[in-house]
Design an enzyme around this catalytic site. Structure first.
Site, short mmCIF file in Angstrom:
data_model
loop_
_atom_site.label_atom_id
_atom_site.label_comp_id
_atom_site.label_asym_id
_atom_site.label_seq_id
_atom_site.Cartn_x
_atom_site.Cartn_y
_atom_site.Cartn_z
N ILE A 49 84.33 59.00 30.35
CA ILE A 49 82.82 60.27 29.67
C ILE A 49 83.09 61.58 30.40
CG2 ILE A 49 80.41 59.84 28.74
CD1 ILE A 49 80.68 56.54 30.51
N GLU A 50 83.40 62.87 29.29
CA GLU A 50 82.90 64.14 29.22
C GLU A 50 81.55 64.60 28.78
OE1 GLU A 50 87.53 65.28 29.22
OE2 GLU A 50 86.63 65.88 27.66
N GLU A 61 87.61 55.75 36.49
CA GLU A 61 87.21 54.59 37.77
C GLU A 61 86.04 54.96 38.36
OE1 GLU A 61 89.01 57.35 37.52
OE2 GLU A 61 90.51 57.45 39.11
N CYS A 88 91.42 60.62 41.24
CA CYS A 88 90.33 61.84 41.77
C CYS A 88 90.34 61.73 43.25
CB CYS A 88 89.79 62.86 41.32
SG CYS A 88 88.32 61.98 40.88
ZN LIG Z 1 87.71 60.81 39.57
#
Ligand SMILES: [Zn+2]
Length: 134
Positions: A49-50, A61, A88
């Site tokens: 979700i940006e 995640e 990440c």
């Molecule tokens: Zn991440």
């Protein structure tokens, strides 16, 4: 470290692939999906979700783990990600919060790979460091 495919890992990968379709990524058009499995076999999904500010965006995640927690599942054991990529650093920290022995499952070139979080985030900082009260 490829291992033989299991039905449980296949189901987790399929759930991650389906979650990817729900991504909200209008700025990068890079969509991702994730699915986590609790030790009791339940699967919880999340998608990227940006936000226009970017700083508040969340990874698939993180969304999947939040979905698990809000549904009462904290005993998590595995996470699948689609398309295949390693989590990440922030997501690795989210994972270690719930299980330093999490397993990341990816599918590349038709083979299922299982990667221990302990190898992706060695010497991690987490609950085992702070000893939370609950
Ligand atoms: Zn991440």
């Amino acid at each position: 470290m490829p291992e033989p495919q299991s039905d449980a890992d296949r189901a987790l990968l399929d759930a991650a692939r389906n979650a990817e379709k729900q991504s909200y990524a209008p700025y990068t058009n890079t969509t991702t999906g994730a699915a986590v499995r609790s030790r009791d076999g339940r699967i919880f999904t999340g998608c990227k979700i940006e936000l226009a500010s970017f700083i508040g965006s969340i990874c698939a995640e993180q969304a999947a783990i939040a979905n698990a927690v809000v549904n009462g599942a904290r005993d998590l054991e595995a996470l699948a990600f689609y398309p295949a990529a390693f989590p990440c650093g922030t997501c690795r920290q989210w994972m270690v919060e719930f299980n330093p022995d999490f397993v990341v499952i990816l599918e590349r070139d038709g083979a299922i790979e299982r990667h221990p979080l302990s190898q992706l985030l060695p010497n991690s900082f987490g609950p085992h460091t702070l000893k939370p009260t609950r």
